[in-house]
Design a protein around this motif. Structure first.
Motif, PDB file in Angstrom:
ATOM      1  N   ALA A 186       0.832  -1.210   0.000  1.00 24.75           N
ATOM      2  CA  ALA A 186       0.000   0.000   0.000  1.00 24.75           C
ATOM      3  C   ALA A 186       0.864   1.257   0.000  1.00 24.75           C
ATOM      4  O   ALA A 186       0.545   2.234  -0.690  1.00 24.75           O
ATOM      5  N   ARG A 187       1.964   1.249   0.754  1.00 28.76           N
ATOM      6  CA  ARG A 187       2.884   2.405   0.748  1.00 28.76           C
ATOM      7  C   ARG A 187       3.509   2.598  -0.624  1.00 28.76           C
ATOM      8  O   ARG A 187       3.670   3.723  -1.091  1.00 28.76           O
ATOM      9  N   ALA A 188       3.859   1.495  -1.281  1.00 27.06           N
ATOM     10  CA  ALA A 188       4.461   1.597  -2.614  1.00 27.06           C
ATOM     11  C   ALA A 188       3.455   2.151  -3.619  1.00 27.06           C
ATOM     12  O   ALA A 188       3.815   2.984  -4.463  1.00 27.06           O
ATOM     13  N   GLN A 189       2.206   1.737  -3.538  1.00 26.44           N
ATOM     14  CA  GLN A 189       1.184   2.264  -4.440  1.00 26.44           C
ATOM     15  C   GLN A 189       0.922   3.738  -4.169  1.00 26.44           C
ATOM     16  O   GLN A 189       0.742   4.521  -5.101  1.00 26.44           O
ATOM     17  N   LYS A 190       0.928   4.112  -2.908  1.00 27.49           N
ATOM     18  CA  LYS A 190       0.718   5.522  -2.549  1.00 27.49           C
ATOM     19  C   LYS A 190       1.861   6.386  -3.069  1.00 27.49           C
ATOM     20  O   LYS A 190       1.646   7.469  -3.593  1.00 27.49           O
ATOM     21  N   ALA A 191       3.094   5.889  -2.960  1.00 27.49           N
ATOM     22  CA  ALA A 191       4.254   6.625  -3.455  1.00 27.49           C
ATOM     23  C   ALA A 191       4.223   6.725  -4.976  1.00 27.49           C
ATOM     24  O   ALA A 191       4.586   7.774  -5.541  1.00 27.49           O
ATOM     25  N   ALA A 192       3.763   5.673  -5.637  1.00 25.20           N
ATOM     26  CA  ALA A 192       3.685   5.709  -7.105  1.00 25.20           C
ATOM     27  C   ALA A 192       2.643   6.721  -7.565  1.00 25.20           C
ATOM     28  O   ALA A 192       2.855   7.421  -8.562  1.00 25.20           O
ATOM     29  N   ARG A 193       1.545   6.829  -6.848  1.00 21.40           N
ATOM     30  CA  ARG A 193       0.520   7.818  -7.195  1.00 21.40           C
ATOM     31  C   ARG A 193       1.015   9.240  -6.932  1.00 21.40           C
ATOM     32  O   ARG A 193       0.643  10.169  -7.644  1.00 21.40           O
TER      33      ARG A 193
END
Length: 72
Positions: free
Chosen positions: A62-69
């Protein structure tokens, strides 16, 4: 007393973030089955370890997806 703390940890993790509760439940199920096959009394420990491991995995994802967004 130790048994209560082993039950409280997954519930605390699951209640902290409903989106990540699915990971805890999946990990607890897999860990419980694996612990059952290891030997007597290991199912609960396996469930707790599986919950913690799956929660960590889904939180990291979830942190990786948030950072990608955020970078778009």
């Amino acid at each position: 007393m130790r048994f209560v703390s082993l039950i409280a940890l997954p519930l605390l993790v699951a209640s902290a973030s409903p989106a990540l509760a699915k990971g805890c439940i999946r990990g607890a199920a897999a860990g419980g089955v694996a612990g059952h096959y290891v030997g007597k009394g290991h199912a609960v420990m396996g469930a707790v370890a599986g919950c913690v491991a799956a929660h960590h995995y889904y939180a990291k994802q979830a942190r990786a997806q948030k950072a990608a967004r955020a970078h778009q």
